[in-house]
Design a protein around this motif. Structure first.
Motif, PDB file in Angstrom:
ATOM      1  N   THR A   8      10.780  37.056   1.516  1.00 12.28           N
ATOM      2  CA  THR A   8      10.452  35.640   1.427  1.00 12.28           C
ATOM      3  C   THR A   8      11.381  34.856   2.341  1.00 12.28           C
ATOM      4  O   THR A   8      12.553  35.183   2.467  1.00 12.28           O
ATOM      5  CB  THR A   8      10.632  35.135  -0.015  1.00 12.28           C
ATOM      6  OG1 THR A   8      11.949  35.450  -0.442  1.00 12.28           O
ATOM      7  CG2 THR A   8       9.625  35.795  -0.942  1.00 12.28           C
ATOM      8  N   ASN A  57       9.890  29.747  -6.716  1.00 14.21           N
ATOM      9  CA  ASN A  57       8.455  29.467  -6.668  1.00 14.21           C
ATOM     10  C   ASN A  57       7.619  30.733  -6.496  1.00 14.21           C
ATOM     11  O   ASN A  57       6.405  30.660  -6.301  1.00 14.21           O
ATOM     12  CB  ASN A  57       8.148  28.484  -5.532  1.00 14.21           C
ATOM     13  CG  ASN A  57       8.579  29.015  -4.178  1.00 14.21           C
ATOM     14  OD1 ASN A  57       9.308  30.006  -4.105  1.00 14.21           O
ATOM     15  ND2 ASN A  57       8.130  28.371  -3.112  1.00 14.21           N
ATOM     16  N   ASP A  61       3.490  31.161  -6.497  1.00 16.31           N
ATOM     17  CA  ASP A  61       2.907  31.519  -5.208  1.00 16.31           C
ATOM     18  C   ASP A  61       2.066  32.790  -5.304  1.00 16.31           C
ATOM     19  O   ASP A  61       0.979  32.867  -4.743  1.00 16.31           O
ATOM     20  CB  ASP A  61       4.007  31.714  -4.162  1.00 16.31           C
ATOM     21  CG  ASP A  61       4.624  30.390  -3.713  1.00 16.31           C
ATOM     22  OD1 ASP A  61       4.039  29.341  -4.025  1.00 16.31           O
ATOM     23  OD2 ASP A  61       5.680  30.421  -3.071  1.00 16.31           O
TER      24      ASP A  61
END
Length: 221
Positions: A8, A57, A61
């Protein structure tokens, strides 16, 4: 399965510096551990992300919501459990088949106590999660037993039992396989071996099945 190379990206940081995302199996297992320990309400998205080792998040997501992540965790855990349950076998005596299904259910609790903790915690809450468990787990489990039960009742080998009574005769005793601190206080060895726990599951199943087949019990009506 290992850890994926996928990562990420966080604002202001190069991709090489961000931790790799755990593989899906690890994510779902850590989620199961969190829900079993904290319960659904206390397992916030932020706390889940911390335990998963991902960005805050990540849950939204990838899964859309905490509720969807919970369902994914349950699907992975309960799908494997259901797949291991004895399938209908008309060549086996109905009482024996009933014993096999219930024994398999309790053995699964020995092998995967985290699932039992999540399920037991949801029993008393009137939520969409309970609806989900009922539809995807409780109903398929009961469906495996129903034909044998119908035949046993018709043959006079088992007294007619309302579905709610049958359910609570079979499912809640699973807490005996997962409530380890209480079990120790009741005399279970501190470090019971897998073989001892399997024997306990089989003894519990025999006790439940023998009770269901005890047709001499007086009719409360």
């Amino acid at each position: 399965m290992g850890v994926r190379a996928e990562s990420t990206r966080r604002p202001g940081r190069p991709g090489a510096d961000t931790p790799a995302i755990p593989d899906e199996e690890s994510i779902l297992l850590r989620g199961l551990e969190a829900f079993a320990e904290l319960g659904y309400d206390r397992a916030s998205a932020r706390e889940l992300a911390r335990r998963l080792g991902v960005s805050h998040n990540f849950i939204n997501d990838r899964y859309g919501s905490k509720a969807a992540f919970w369902r994914a965790v349950m699907d992975a855990a309960l799908g494997a459990q259901l797949a291991s349950m004895p399938q209908v076998d008309t060549s086996v005596d109905d009482a024996e088949y009933l014993r096999r299904v219930i024994t398999g259910f309790y053995r699964s609790a020995v092998d995967t106590p985290l699932i039992g903790r999540v399920v037991v915690a949801e029993f008393a809450q009137d939520t969409e999660r309970l609806d989900y468990l009922y539809e995807h787990y409780f109903t398929p489990t009961l469906r495996l037993m129903t034909p044998s039960i119908v035949r046993l009742v018709a043959a006079g080998r088992m007294a007619p039992v309302p579905m709610d009574v049958l359910f609570f005769a079979v499912v809640p005793p699973v807490s005996g396989m997962i409530d380890t601190p209480l079990a120790r206080r009741l005399g279970r060895p501190e470090s019971a071996s897998p073989e001892q726990l399997t024997a306990t599951a089989e003894s519990l199943a025999a006790l439940v099945v023998n009770g269901l087949l005890a047709t001499g019990t007086a009719d409360p009506s």
